[in-house]
Scaffold this active site. Sequence first.
Site, PDB file in Angstrom:
ATOM      1  N   ARG D 280       1.312  -1.325   0.390  1.00  0.00           N
ATOM      2  CA  ARG D 280      -0.046   0.033   0.044  1.00  0.00           C
ATOM      3  C   ARG D 280       0.780   1.257  -0.068  1.00  0.00           C
ATOM      4  O   ARG D 280       1.387   1.819   0.983  1.00  0.00           O
ATOM      5  CB  ARG D 280      -1.207   0.380   1.269  1.00  0.00           C
ATOM      6  CG  ARG D 280      -2.328   1.166   1.006  1.00  0.00           C
ATOM      7  CD  ARG D 280      -2.706   0.890   2.582  1.00  0.00           C
ATOM      8  NE  ARG D 280      -1.436   1.619   3.540  1.00  0.00           N
ATOM      9  CZ  ARG D 280      -2.188   2.065   4.860  1.00  0.00           C
ATOM     10  NH1 ARG D 280      -2.503   1.110   5.795  1.00  0.00           N
ATOM     11  NH2 ARG D 280      -0.842   3.069   5.486  1.00  0.00           N
ATOM     12  N   HIS D 284      -3.708   4.719   4.472  1.00  0.00           N
ATOM     13  CA  HIS D 284      -5.248   3.531   4.577  1.00  0.00           C
ATOM     14  C   HIS D 284      -6.035   4.137   3.352  1.00  0.00           C
ATOM     15  O   HIS D 284      -6.498   3.445   2.833  1.00  0.00           O
ATOM     16  CB  HIS D 284      -5.860   3.201   6.119  1.00  0.00           C
ATOM     17  CG  HIS D 284      -6.691   2.327   5.447  1.00  0.00           C
ATOM     18  ND1 HIS D 284      -6.737   1.111   5.188  1.00  0.00           N
ATOM     19  CD2 HIS D 284      -8.460   2.924   5.814  1.00  0.00           C
ATOM     20  CE1 HIS D 284      -7.324   0.978   5.220  1.00  0.00           C
ATOM     21  NE2 HIS D 284      -8.571   1.965   6.085  1.00  0.00           N
ATOM     22  N   TYR D 293       3.051   6.205  11.919  1.00  0.00           N
ATOM     23  CA  TYR D 293       3.815   4.881  12.341  1.00  0.00           C
ATOM     24  C   TYR D 293       4.445   4.065  11.264  1.00  0.00           C
ATOM     25  O   TYR D 293       4.831   3.016  11.590  1.00  0.00           O
ATOM     26  CB  TYR D 293       2.624   4.121  12.503  1.00  0.00           C
ATOM     27  CG  TYR D 293       1.345   3.636  11.158  1.00  0.00           C
ATOM     28  CD1 TYR D 293       1.783   3.062  10.054  1.00  0.00           C
ATOM     29  CD2 TYR D 293       0.361   4.703  10.970  1.00  0.00           C
ATOM     30  CE1 TYR D 293       0.627   3.180   8.938  1.00  0.00           C
ATOM     31  CE2 TYR D 293      -0.412   4.482   9.612  1.00  0.00           C
ATOM     32  CZ  TYR D 293      -0.238   4.072   8.345  1.00  0.00           C
ATOM     33  OH  TYR D 293      -1.114   3.208   7.521  1.00  0.00           O
TER      34      TYR D 293
HETATM   35  C1  LIG Z   1     -15.301  -5.397  11.422  1.00  0.00           C
HETATM   36  C2  LIG Z   1     -13.995  -4.076  10.740  1.00  0.00           C
HETATM   37  N1  LIG Z   1     -13.505  -3.418  12.444  1.00  0.00           N
HETATM   38  C3  LIG Z   1     -12.506  -2.719  11.716  1.00  0.00           C
HETATM   39  C4  LIG Z   1     -12.141  -1.965  11.147  1.00  0.00           C
HETATM   40  C5  LIG Z   1     -11.781  -0.630  10.377  1.00  0.00           C
HETATM   41  N2  LIG Z   1     -10.571  -0.916  10.005  1.00  0.00           N
HETATM   42  C6  LIG Z   1     -11.351  -0.425   8.704  1.00  0.00           C
HETATM   43  S1  LIG Z   1     -10.314  -1.201   6.907  1.00  0.00           S
HETATM   44  C7  LIG Z   1      -9.114  -1.568   8.612  1.00  0.00           C
HETATM   45  C8  LIG Z   1      -7.718  -2.639   7.954  1.00  0.00           C
HETATM   46  C9  LIG Z   1      -7.734  -3.278   7.333  1.00  0.00           C
HETATM   47  O1  LIG Z   1      -6.592  -3.620   7.115  1.00  0.00           O
HETATM   48  P1  LIG Z   1      -6.717  -4.962   4.876  1.00  0.00           P
HETATM   49  O2  LIG Z   1      -7.771  -5.851   5.803  1.00  0.00           O
HETATM   50  O3  LIG Z   1      -4.991  -5.512   5.289  1.00  0.00           O
HETATM   51  O4  LIG Z   1      -6.916  -4.379   4.496  1.00  0.00           O
HETATM   52  P2  LIG Z   1      -6.108  -3.115   3.293  1.00  0.00           P
HETATM   53  O5  LIG Z   1      -7.188  -1.701   3.837  1.00  0.00           O
HETATM   54  O6  LIG Z   1      -4.945  -2.973   4.128  1.00  0.00           O
HETATM   55  O7  LIG Z   1      -6.374  -2.774   2.061  1.00  0.00           O
HETATM   56  C10 LIG Z   1     -10.204  -1.277   9.627  1.00  0.00           C
HETATM   57  C11 LIG Z   1      -9.247  -1.955  10.766  1.00  0.00           C
HETATM   58  C12 LIG Z   1     -14.254  -2.273  10.109  1.00  0.00           C
HETATM   59  N3  LIG Z   1     -14.325  -1.638   8.442  1.00  0.00           N
HETATM   60  N4  LIG Z   1     -14.438  -3.519   9.830  1.00  0.00           N
END
Ligand SMILES: Cc1ncc(C[n+]2csc(CCOP(=O)(O)OP(=O)(O)O)c2C)c(N)n1
Lengths: 324, 324, 384, 384
Positions: D280, D284, D293
């Site tokens: 990435r 985010h 971080y």
């Molecule tokens: C159940 C839930 N918990 C927390 C969140 C908040 N949240 C949104 S994206 C994210 C991180 C996701 O990481 P990843 O699965 O690696 O996907 P990426 O964003 O890196 O593509 C979090 C913690 C959420 N959307 N849903």
Amino acid sequence: MAQMNMVQAINDALRLEMKRDDRVVLLGEDVGKVGGVFRVTAGLYDEFGEDRVIDTPLSEGGIIGAAIGMSIYGLRPVPEIQFSDFIFPAYDQIVSELAKYRYRSGGEYPCPMVIRTPVGGGIRGGHYHSQSPEAQFIHVAGLKVVCPATPADAKGLLLSSIRDNDPILFFEPKRVYRAAKGEVPEGDYTVPIGQAKIVRPGEQVTVVAYGAMLYEALDAANKAAGQGIDCEVIDLRTLWPLDIDTVIGSVKKTGRVVVVHEAPRSCGLASEIVTLINEKAFLHLEAPPKRVTGFDTPFPYTLENEYLPLSHRIVPAIVETARY
Amino acid sequence: MAQMNMVQAINDALRLEMKRDDRVVLLGEDVGKVGGVFRVTAGLYDEFGEDRVIDTPLSEGGIIGAAIGMSIYGLRPVPEIQFSDFIFPAYDQIVSELAKYRYRSGGEYPCPMVIRTPVGGGIRGGHYHSQSPEAQFIHVAGLKVVCPATPADAKGLLLSSIRDNDPILFFEPKRVYRAAKGEVPEGDYTVPIGQAKIVRPGEQVTVVAYGAMLYEALDAANKAAGQGIDCEVIDLRTLWPLDIDTVIGSVKKTGRVVVVHEAPRSCGLASEIVTLINEKAFLHLEAPPKRVTGFDTPFPYTLENEYLPLSHRIVPAIVETARY
Amino acid sequence: MTTDVHATAATARSTSQRKPEDVLADDVVRVLSPDGTLIGEDPGLTDEEVVLLYRAMLRTRLVDERAVLLQRQGRIGFHIGSLGEEATVLGTAFALRESDWMFPCYREFGGALFRGMPLQRYFDNLFGNANDVAKGRQMPDHWSYRDKRLGSVSSPIGTQMTQAMGVAWAAKLRGDPLVAIVYFGDGATSSNEFHNALNFAGVYRTANVFVCRNNGWAISVPTERQTASDTFAQKGVAYGVPGVRCDGNDVFAVVRATRAAVARAAAGEGPTLIEALTYRLSGHSTSDDPSRYRPEAEVDPWQALDPLRRLRLFLQDRIGWSDADQARIEAEVQEELKRVIDVAEKTSAPPLTSLFDDVYADLPWHLREQQEELALGPRAPKGH
Amino acid sequence: MTTDVHATAATARSTSQRKPEDVLADDVVRVLSPDGTLIGEDPGLTDEEVVLLYRAMLRTRLVDERAVLLQRQGRIGFHIGSLGEEATVLGTAFALRESDWMFPCYREFGGALFRGMPLQRYFDNLFGNANDVAKGRQMPDHWSYRDKRLGSVSSPIGTQMTQAMGVAWAAKLRGDPLVAIVYFGDGATSSNEFHNALNFAGVYRTANVFVCRNNGWAISVPTERQTASDTFAQKGVAYGVPGVRCDGNDVFAVVRATRAAVARAAAGEGPTLIEALTYRLSGHSTSDDPSRYRPEAEVDPWQALDPLRRLRLFLQDRIGWSDADQARIEAEVQEELKRVIDVAEKTSAPPLTSLFDDVYADLPWHLREQQEELALGPRAPKGH
Ligand SMILES: Cc1ncc(C[n+]2csc(CCOP(=O)(O)OP(=O)(O)O)c2C)c(N)n1
Ligand SMILES: Cc1ncc(C[n+]2csc(CCOP(=O)(O)OP(=O)(O)O)c2C)c(N)n1
Ligand SMILES: [Mg+2]
Ligand SMILES: [Mg+2]
């Protein structure tokens, strides 16, 4: 006394209690180095280290299940759920386990912990970053539910919550995380759980609110005053068990009541409050209690301000109730 | 017409609809060969094969998540949750996804399905085989909630539910699975969703009940009649959206109302009903509406009959309301 | 609908995947053969220890049988037992140190009794009487005993796994060198909790021993419907957690596997997943009728693999364990049973007011009002 | 509290586990090196196909950059993009057949546009206007498009996995030979849903392709905190589901891995778990500030591995792709962007009453009342 916003006040409370009580640990998604997506835990990772401010894998059920184990072991976990909308993967651990642990073990396993989580709308979060699920926890015996509206109450209630011996859902109204500013007592400072606060005394209509909507209720009360209606505004602060005496005392005086919350209307906390008023102050009622709440739809994005029970919707309800 | 108990009536409805509509599939834990732990799906595995009556791994979240996919694809899944107490691992899929699918996709993805699940106490099931979580679903916009009390309604409502275009929680009151017997129309037979039924007309006190507690309400009404109090008993049948006209019509006539349910009291469906009555029939009320419900504790084992709002607790509430 | 793709599955479905010969696989720890002879490295127990273990297994079975009987007689409402799974339950409990924690599923009363839970306390729970520590609030077989670090049994499948991980994690944060063992069935591996517990345990290297009692069935659902992985032990690969299989009807194998896992955890090397290959000889619980979904023929071969029989044969051989020895223990246990059941049954139901205690640390106003409402109102009719 | 046990973890924590050299592992499918030369078996695309793919990746990036800009200008509220992950998103979408279903996470707008979702429709969602099919009810980047079998984006992590499994399962029950691909991040492998989706998919041998975009981070949480398993692909072992790793910045590797998985699924051989190793490059989302971080130094080496740059070098070499070609496409996309943004921005907000539509198939009485209450009441103040 220091001027703080709510984020700072909560941060202050956490730091204070972590210093005072080494059983307190924070855990959750992104609570560590980055200090939480709302920066509520900022600086604590650096100060207390990664054994007390713990970034977890992405699983709310894992977080709460782990926190239950920690609590059983004697720690005082303060798990964070990043948005209260994301608490549902942990719902089973909360309602089936956490809420019933003390009861089902005859007191052998109390499970004190404070689940902190930002709640409500106001940040253009759409369906999944805006909800107010408090009723889904109030209905479950064994949980306490707290929702401060001011920085000082946030600090005082959080310290009380961490020291309480029951599991507590601590909802932080994120719409006013930074907007709510005020004097916050320095050092140790507690606000008792279970006590509402009359934030505006008045004689004609009782307005019950909490969290971010308190400010809307106050604004509405001021506007109603302009129309000659004198409102008493109650900030519930603790949603459950609620401060029944303050609510009933006020309604017995005014005979009229408007209850405000962001959560959907049906089977929401307002319906419980209206029913309790029926049961305890029926003969004092001079108008039907009114609810001004979120609608029974998912939380919308673009039309967020039409969904929320903001001042412009509370004023007519007050007027109607007063004139009934 | 055939004499059936509720288990047989539901089984009959499932068989009928599976024959009529090959999109209907059943899935759940133990629904296959053994026919469900309450034998509600008995015989269907043999009749329709394991592609339509599917035993699943032990995961309610998996069951409902899969059923959502099936529904999106165009099937009409009827997942079973073995006890409604065990629905919580699927709560996220239900409230975050199922309930919001149509809305968040602007109607592109409606998600019709019927989640069947036994509900309530009366089988000495303790904390985890007795609960009544309907309010935890009613509060969530986008779901319909149904709870029949008689075999005929169970059949008629289940057939309507499977044909409905919205997701439905279909709560089956297991206390009367076998105890409730009655004539059930043969062949295709539907009862409309959203219509309550006045099962005992009366003039003085409205008693609102549903599921297994309907029988207790009727028993109480009969006993109250012995004390000269004439009750009108309403069986809600559909809990949400509820039949407001029938409830309000009755209360406008009687001016007095007792609402009965097994679920815990606070933020339960009774509080919503009382509040709606306040909003729609305030000036007709001659006594404070009364709730006779489960207590705000986990569901107990030994003292189950003290916990449940059985007839012996409903009678005094009726009397008190009538004499107010 | 097409059905062809499922044709093979449909055929296989009538029996459980848990076949007796599974234990013969290379990776399965085995020590004691079904005829009681040693076929692997024994865990080095003294004769006294073996007798202790045997006695505990026998006691477990006798208690179990009596509980079923009480249920059939309508004297208790329910029982869920461990018939055939005693070696898994007792072998793991035996390998644990006193300072360790044990988080039961619902079939582990034998292990709890072995660790010192009084039999009276267990029967007070079965009867749900006033002496039950949980005041008859939970169903039978839902006990707890903090004194001996025994967790609280609950019904929702799997929840204890994540909690046991949290306990071990907390201990680690505290620097306390103890281990938390946690039990669950093959069905429970499909739950959210298995995933969360194993994943967190792997990441934080918690001192957990995860014991999967693979008894072939989750009520009527056979293991092959639970997962497509060849073994449950291999699920550890997903979490960086080593998995071990052992013959769950071979108490020495169970002790060996558990001791190794406990030692590993205690040394700070992290969690282990143990899959104990055993078999549920009875129905799921007293509410279940297994004849509806499994042929007796499937059960038969398992009788010969009975863990008690096996250990008794070993003892006969090793120390000349006699029928008289056997009879003496049985008599002792029956005597004990008679005594505690008598007391439990005569003890009254929990007091009304207890319904409202322990919901919170203190009684809030609304529960005080409800307590009063109940106390002043009429009493419920007895029974159902 | 003891901290020693975490000492190494603490040190490691400052960087993500997703290191560029990970792709060099033996089990990682690689085709195109960072300098655009072929180092593995290419998937046999025609020049036209490669250009199509490159154009789609470039378009995705330009759309992404514009969306970020719009957010910075306060014209839209939020954006979550795929900067650096385009090869994973487009390569998988390319390998899919038209009849297949695609269940997005939230970074796959590029794949959706490639499959035919109109750009206008996408921007109508970003602006949440009256033309948005979901009436501005969801946040930006939460779209759906049933016409092209594109699922509905929601925020709760992981839920789409189990649903996509259900779709494939339903198709199988119906005898329809189609495949459902589903996207999720490395963080999402920790969710309940990963476990449920993979487990059911294994048991019922559903035609699913599970694509884990391992981009090194879950917001601020690095992959090493997500799991102790060495790879995400190996998690398939727990479910009897084969796992494959590919260089997620290498679009040919992604196409190859996905085509194989699609073929396998379409042939009734069951699901595959693909781990695409990518990174990435941005925060985010527009709400995130990654400098809090992660050090820029971690990001630097990844710039050289940019999937677009790599494919452009390949095209230069293969067909003499020129700066003029590049400029032409960029101009086309910018032109298109200008047009749709103009329309989207000028379109009014959704009508008030739309707030109550689509909650149910028909409007029930309580929503009719609430709709009326809103319509007759005063209007909300604009903005925040
Ligand atoms: C159940 C839930 N918990 C927390 C969140 C908040 N949240 C949104 S994206 C994210 C991180 C996701 O990481 P990843 O699965 O690696 O996907 P990426 O964003 O890196 O593509 C979090 C913690 C959420 N959307 N849903
Ligand atoms: C969340 C949840 N779902 C369903 C049930 C009902 N249930 C009780 S035991 C059981 C089967 C458990 O099988 P397994 O994990 O193999 O344990 P075993 O009973 O074989 O020891 C089921 C489905 C439950 N208790 N909890
Ligand atoms: Mg089992
Ligand atoms: Mg990621």
